[in-house]
Design an enzyme around this catalytic site. Structure first.
Site, PDB file in Angstrom:
ATOM      1  N   LYS A 159       0.864  -1.175   0.000  1.00 31.43           N
ATOM      2  CA  LYS A 159       0.000   0.000   0.000  1.00 31.43           C
ATOM      3  C   LYS A 159       0.904   1.229   0.000  1.00 31.43           C
ATOM      4  CE  LYS A 159      -4.295   1.179   2.320  1.00 31.43           C
ATOM      5  NZ  LYS A 159      -5.152   1.377   1.147  1.00 31.43           N
TER       6      LYS A 159
HETATM    7  N1  PY5 Z   1      -7.754  -2.306  -2.642  1.00 29.31           N
HETATM    8  C1  PY5 Z   1      -7.189  -1.090  -2.618  1.00 29.31           C
HETATM    9  C2  PY5 Z   1      -6.446  -0.625  -3.806  1.00 29.31           C
HETATM   10  C3  PY5 Z   1      -7.295  -0.296  -1.480  1.00 29.31           C
HETATM   11  O1  PY5 Z   1      -6.730   0.905  -1.457  1.00 29.31           O
HETATM   12  C4  PY5 Z   1      -8.024  -0.756  -0.363  1.00 29.31           C
HETATM   13  C5  PY5 Z   1      -8.185   0.097   0.845  1.00 29.31           C
HETATM   14  C6  PY5 Z   1      -8.604  -2.038  -0.436  1.00 29.31           C
HETATM   15  C7  PY5 Z   1      -8.453  -2.783  -1.585  1.00 29.31           C
HETATM   16  C8  PY5 Z   1      -9.348  -2.636   0.718  1.00 29.31           C
HETATM   17  O2  PY5 Z   1      -8.457  -2.965   1.737  1.00 29.31           O
HETATM   18  P1  PY5 Z   1      -8.890  -2.983   3.274  1.00 29.31           P
HETATM   19  O3  PY5 Z   1     -10.107  -3.812   3.337  1.00 29.31           O
HETATM   20  O4  PY5 Z   1      -7.750  -3.613   3.961  1.00 29.31           O
HETATM   21  O5  PY5 Z   1      -9.143  -1.584   3.671  1.00 29.31           O
HETATM   22  N2  PY5 Z   1      -8.252   1.485   0.571  1.00 29.31           N
HETATM   23  C9  PY5 Z   1      -8.088   2.491   1.591  1.00 29.31           C
HETATM   24  C10 PY5 Z   1      -9.179   2.392   2.657  1.00 29.31           C
HETATM   25  O6  PY5 Z   1      -8.957   2.936   3.714  1.00 29.31           O
HETATM   26  C11 PY5 Z   1      -8.052   3.861   0.985  1.00 29.31           C
HETATM   27  C12 PY5 Z   1      -9.305   4.307   0.331  1.00 29.31           C
HETATM   28  C13 PY5 Z   1      -9.368   5.751   0.017  1.00 29.31           C
HETATM   29  O7  PY5 Z   1     -10.222   1.794   2.422  1.00 29.31           O
END
Ligand code: PY5
Length: 306
Positions: A159
């Protein structure tokens, strides 16, 4: 969604007032995207705010840092304490938690190993990411013409801050075309994920999501969804997907910390299922929202009280 400021931001070991959390214009990460971060949520529970799967998020932060050869100058325990301390200091019952590891001021060359490593933890109230209506009625998505990056170009397993320019290209394309969010295919043309969410489809009695090798982030909400679905007796598996598998699915939803569990009602102008959140999506969503609030005993270990 404009940011709502809170009182304090944790910066390199101390809580500083929100308006004083400033950095130099020659901060390495600002120029080259050389940071790693996490997105976490703290939810209101009967026993006060609890951070959802904090340990898992901090573990992923360290894995992201390892991939980019960034040595975080704190232990996991110190960063978990920093997250809890910042949530406590905000006085908020629930909030979004954003730990950021960035390369600071000191070097402007591309060798990141010479730059200082700084860490901040910021919390603020953040409502439904894809809209309140999206959560109840479902969102409209578009398969992007922008591909998710190949693992040997920029690793989707990490990330990293800079990788999100890829997501932003797709997001802007989708919004300008009148959709809520974009779905990204990997360089081989298989479904990967959305710009900031993992994706699931329901086909018959099965719940299916693309594997990590399709270029999706190892989502923690994704893992929670798989656990909840298996506990509900649903067959859950990872499989490669073509975009047409999305069009013909019975149900589709995306999930992530910010987006939580958001149903998808249309993809590329094809109505998904009956055009409203399907029964399994609703059941998983309901269980997830109960779990994060501490209302499901079997998922109590996911909550880390502050
Ligand atoms: N895929 C990507 C590219 C992500 O950025 C995220 C989370 C996920 C999947 C889902 O992962 P998790 O379930 O562990 O959150 N994105 C961040 C979030 O906080 C940033 C979003 C603006 O959800």
């Amino acid at each position: 969604m404009p940011i709502t400021p809170t009182e304090k931001i944790w910066m390199d070991g101390t809580l500083v007032p929100w308006e004083d959390a400033k950095i130099h214009i020659l901060t390495h990460s600002l120029h080259y995207g050389s940071g790693v971060f996490e997105g976490i949520r703290a939810y209101e529970t009967r026993k006060g705010p609890a951070i959802f799967r904090l340990t898992d998020h901090i573990d992923r932060l360290y894995r992201s840092a390892k991939i980019f050869t960034i040595d975080i100058p704190y232990t996991r325990e110190q960063l978990m304490d920093a997250c809890k301390e910042t949530v406590r200091a905000s006085g908020l019952p629930s909030c979004y938690v954003r730990p950021l590891v960035y390369l600071g001021y000191g070097e402007m060359g591309l060798n990141p190993l010479l730059a200082p490593v700084n860490v901040a933890v910021v919390v603020w109230p953040w409502g439904t990411y894809l809209g309140d209506e999206g959560l109840t009625k479902g969102v409209r998505m578009k398969v992007s013409s922008w591909r998710r990056h190949d693992p040997n170009i920029i690793p989707p397993a990490a990330k990293g801050t800079g990788q999100y320019i890829n997501s932003q290209l797709a997001k802007v394309e989708a919004i300008k075309a009148g959709y809520d969010e974009a779905i990204m295919l990997n360089p081989q043309g298989m479904v990967s994920e959305a710009t900031g969410e993992n994706i699931f489809i329901v086909r018959g009695d099965d719940l299916i999501t693309p594997p990590m090798s399709a270029g999706a982030l190892v989502g923690i909400t994704r893992d929670s969804v798989m656990t909840i679905a298996r506990d509900l007796g649903v067959a859950v598996y990872e499989a490669e997907m073509q975009r047409t598998d999305l069009y013909t699915a019975d149900e589709v939803f995306v999930c992530g910390t910010a987006a939580e569990i958001t149903p998808v009602r249309e993809i590329d102008d094809r109505v998904i299922g009956a055009g409203e959140p399907g029964p399994l999506t609703k059941k998983i969503q309901e269980t997830f929202f109960a779990a994060v609030k501490g209302e499901v005993e079997q998922y109590g270990q996911w909550l880390e009280h502050v």
